[in-house]
Design a protein around this motif. Structure first.
Motif, PDB file in Angstrom:
ATOM      1  N   ILE A   1      41.896  24.909  51.168  1.00 49.44           N
ATOM      2  CA  ILE A   1      41.525  26.285  50.831  1.00 49.44           C
ATOM      3  C   ILE A   1      41.436  26.461  49.328  1.00 49.44           C
ATOM      4  O   ILE A   1      40.516  27.111  48.819  1.00 49.44           O
ATOM      5  CB  ILE A   1      42.510  27.280  51.477  1.00 49.44           C
ATOM      6  CG1 ILE A   1      42.314  27.264  53.003  1.00 49.44           C
ATOM      7  CG2 ILE A   1      42.326  28.685  50.913  1.00 49.44           C
ATOM      8  CD1 ILE A   1      43.378  28.005  53.774  1.00 49.44           C
ATOM      9  N   ILE A   2      42.366  25.868  48.595  1.00 51.08           N
ATOM     10  CA  ILE A   2      42.318  25.934  47.133  1.00 51.08           C
ATOM     11  C   ILE A   2      41.056  25.238  46.621  1.00 51.08           C
ATOM     12  O   ILE A   2      40.397  25.728  45.693  1.00 51.08           O
ATOM     13  CB  ILE A   2      43.597  25.342  46.508  1.00 51.08           C
ATOM     14  CG1 ILE A   2      44.805  26.218  46.843  1.00 51.08           C
ATOM     15  CG2 ILE A   2      43.451  25.203  44.992  1.00 51.08           C
ATOM     16  CD1 ILE A   2      46.148  25.596  46.501  1.00 51.08           C
ATOM     17  N   LEU A   3      40.690  24.125  47.216  1.00 52.79           N
ATOM     18  CA  LEU A   3      39.458  23.437  46.832  1.00 52.79           C
ATOM     19  C   LEU A   3      38.241  24.339  47.064  1.00 52.79           C
ATOM     20  O   LEU A   3      37.367  24.454  46.194  1.00 52.79           O
ATOM     21  CB  LEU A   3      39.293  22.129  47.611  1.00 52.79           C
ATOM     22  CG  LEU A   3      37.957  21.392  47.406  1.00 52.79           C
ATOM     23  CD1 LEU A   3      37.769  20.986  45.949  1.00 52.79           C
ATOM     24  CD2 LEU A   3      37.881  20.187  48.335  1.00 52.79           C
ATOM     25  N   ILE A   4      38.179  24.994  48.205  1.00 57.46           N
ATOM     26  CA  ILE A   4      37.059  25.903  48.489  1.00 57.46           C
ATOM     27  C   ILE A   4      37.025  27.038  47.458  1.00 57.46           C
ATOM     28  O   ILE A   4      35.951  27.407  46.963  1.00 57.46           O
ATOM     29  CB  ILE A   4      37.162  26.450  49.931  1.00 57.46           C
ATOM     30  CG1 ILE A   4      36.891  25.317  50.930  1.00 57.46           C
ATOM     31  CG2 ILE A   4      36.185  27.608  50.150  1.00 57.46           C
ATOM     32  CD1 ILE A   4      37.244  25.664  52.366  1.00 57.46           C
ATOM     33  N   ALA A   5      38.182  27.571  47.115  1.00 57.25           N
ATOM     34  CA  ALA A   5      38.249  28.635  46.108  1.00 57.25           C
ATOM     35  C   ALA A   5      37.748  28.127  44.757  1.00 57.25           C
ATOM     36  O   ALA A   5      36.975  28.816  44.072  1.00 57.25           O
ATOM     37  CB  ALA A   5      39.679  29.164  45.985  1.00 57.25           C
ATOM     38  N   ARG A   6      38.187  26.924  44.371  1.00 57.10           N
ATOM     39  CA  ARG A   6      37.736  26.358  43.094  1.00 57.10           C
ATOM     40  C   ARG A   6      36.225  26.161  43.091  1.00 57.10           C
ATOM     41  O   ARG A   6      35.550  26.479  42.099  1.00 57.10           O
ATOM     42  CB  ARG A   6      38.428  25.009  42.838  1.00 57.10           C
ATOM     43  CG  ARG A   6      39.894  25.123  42.515  1.00 57.10           C
ATOM     44  CD  ARG A   6      40.524  23.812  42.027  1.00 57.10           C
ATOM     45  NE  ARG A   6      39.716  22.638  42.113  1.00 57.10           N
ATOM     46  CZ  ARG A   6      40.004  21.564  42.889  1.00 57.10           C
ATOM     47  NH1 ARG A   6      41.092  21.551  43.641  1.00 57.10           N
ATOM     48  NH2 ARG A   6      39.213  20.513  42.893  1.00 57.10           N
TER      49      ARG A   6
ATOM     50  N   LEU B   1      43.711  34.078  38.179  1.00 55.96           N
ATOM     51  CA  LEU B   1      45.162  34.198  38.014  1.00 55.96           C
ATOM     52  C   LEU B   1      45.900  33.547  39.186  1.00 55.96           C
ATOM     53  O   LEU B   1      46.953  32.932  38.993  1.00 55.96           O
ATOM     54  CB  LEU B   1      45.564  35.663  37.847  1.00 55.96           C
ATOM     55  CG  LEU B   1      45.122  36.298  36.528  1.00 55.96           C
ATOM     56  CD1 LEU B   1      45.444  37.788  36.516  1.00 55.96           C
ATOM     57  CD2 LEU B   1      45.758  35.592  35.331  1.00 55.96           C
ATOM     58  N   LEU B   2      45.334  33.667  40.395  1.00 61.76           N
ATOM     59  CA  LEU B   2      45.940  32.968  41.532  1.00 61.76           C
ATOM     60  C   LEU B   2      45.907  31.456  41.331  1.00 61.76           C
ATOM     61  O   LEU B   2      46.885  30.761  41.638  1.00 61.76           O
ATOM     62  CB  LEU B   2      45.232  33.348  42.829  1.00 61.76           C
ATOM     63  CG  LEU B   2      45.639  34.683  43.430  1.00 61.76           C
ATOM     64  CD1 LEU B   2      44.733  35.044  44.595  1.00 61.76           C
ATOM     65  CD2 LEU B   2      47.083  34.659  43.864  1.00 61.76           C
ATOM     66  N   LEU B   3      44.793  30.925  40.813  1.00 63.86           N
ATOM     67  CA  LEU B   3      44.735  29.488  40.539  1.00 63.86           C
ATOM     68  C   LEU B   3      45.754  29.099  39.475  1.00 63.86           C
ATOM     69  O   LEU B   3      46.326  28.006  39.529  1.00 63.86           O
ATOM     70  CB  LEU B   3      43.334  29.071  40.094  1.00 63.86           C
ATOM     71  CG  LEU B   3      42.296  28.898  41.178  1.00 63.86           C
ATOM     72  CD1 LEU B   3      40.955  28.493  40.566  1.00 63.86           C
ATOM     73  CD2 LEU B   3      42.733  27.867  42.207  1.00 63.86           C
TER      74      LEU B   3
ATOM     75  N   ALA C   1      45.892  23.374  41.221  1.00 67.76           N
ATOM     76  CA  ALA C   1      44.629  22.844  41.730  1.00 67.76           C
ATOM     77  C   ALA C   1      44.674  22.428  43.189  1.00 67.76           C
ATOM     78  O   ALA C   1      43.637  22.239  43.808  1.00 67.76           O
ATOM     79  CB  ALA C   1      44.196  21.651  40.879  1.00 67.76           C
ATOM     80  N   GLY C   2      45.857  22.245  43.745  1.00 70.50           N
ATOM     81  CA  GLY C   2      45.958  21.729  45.112  1.00 70.50           C
ATOM     82  C   GLY C   2      45.852  20.206  45.119  1.00 70.50           C
ATOM     83  O   GLY C   2      45.693  19.562  44.082  1.00 70.50           O
ATOM     84  N   GLY C   3      45.931  19.649  46.314  1.00 72.81           N
ATOM     85  CA  GLY C   3      45.983  18.193  46.459  1.00 72.81           C
ATOM     86  C   GLY C   3      44.674  17.476  46.170  1.00 72.81           C
ATOM     87  O   GLY C   3      44.673  16.326  45.747  1.00 72.81           O
TER      88      GLY C   3
END
Length: 142
Positions: A9-14, A119-121, A126-128
């Motif tokens: 999910i973090i990757l998709i957000a990035r 700010l959330l990032l 960055a995540g895994g």
């Protein structure tokens, strides 16, 4: 430790954030003269310094988001940059035309929302699926 689903999910957000900034930065490079003229029309000070910095922030920031490099500090830098562009580029309080003012209000608050994502990032990292994760020191299993 980040769960695999969280990393995805973090990757998709990035990636979602990177598309906007990378595309915008490349468009600034391709139409650099028009971008400088736009900044001058908005009364941005030190345009000859601001234009290359803005272009670099968007292109390099977009690339860094894709690969997940230095995401925590990048998140803070991009949040500040996005708020600055909202204030300088979408100054709805200076617009008399009602239709244009409505458009500027939308873009202003869109930028505020994007800054919130950055700010959330800054908090999550960055995540895994990132260079940051690959560079992180490994804890021993025992």
């Amino acid at each position: 430790m980040t769960r695999a689903v969280d990393s995805g999910i973090i990757l998709i957000a990035r990636l979602a954030l990177s598309v906007l900034f990378l595309w915008s930065g490349v468009m600034k490079l391709l139409g650099y003269g028009a971008f400088v003229a736009y900044l001058q029309s908005k009364g941005v000070p030190f345009v000859q310094i601001a234009a290359p910095i803005a272009t670099a922030v968007e292109v390099l920031g977009g690339l860094m988001l894709i690969v997940g490099f230095l995401i925590r500090p990048l998140g803070l830098v991009m949040a500040v940059y996005t708020i600055a562009t909202a204030v300088l580029g979408h100054d709805f309080w200076n617009v008399a035309d009602a239709a244009l003012q409505h458009d500027m209000v939308i873009h202003f608050w869109k930028n505020v929302g994007i800054a919130g994502g950055f700010l959330l990032l800054c908090v999550t990292g960055a995540g895994g699926a990132s260079i940051d994760a690959a560079r992180a020191p490994r804890r021993p299993l025992l």
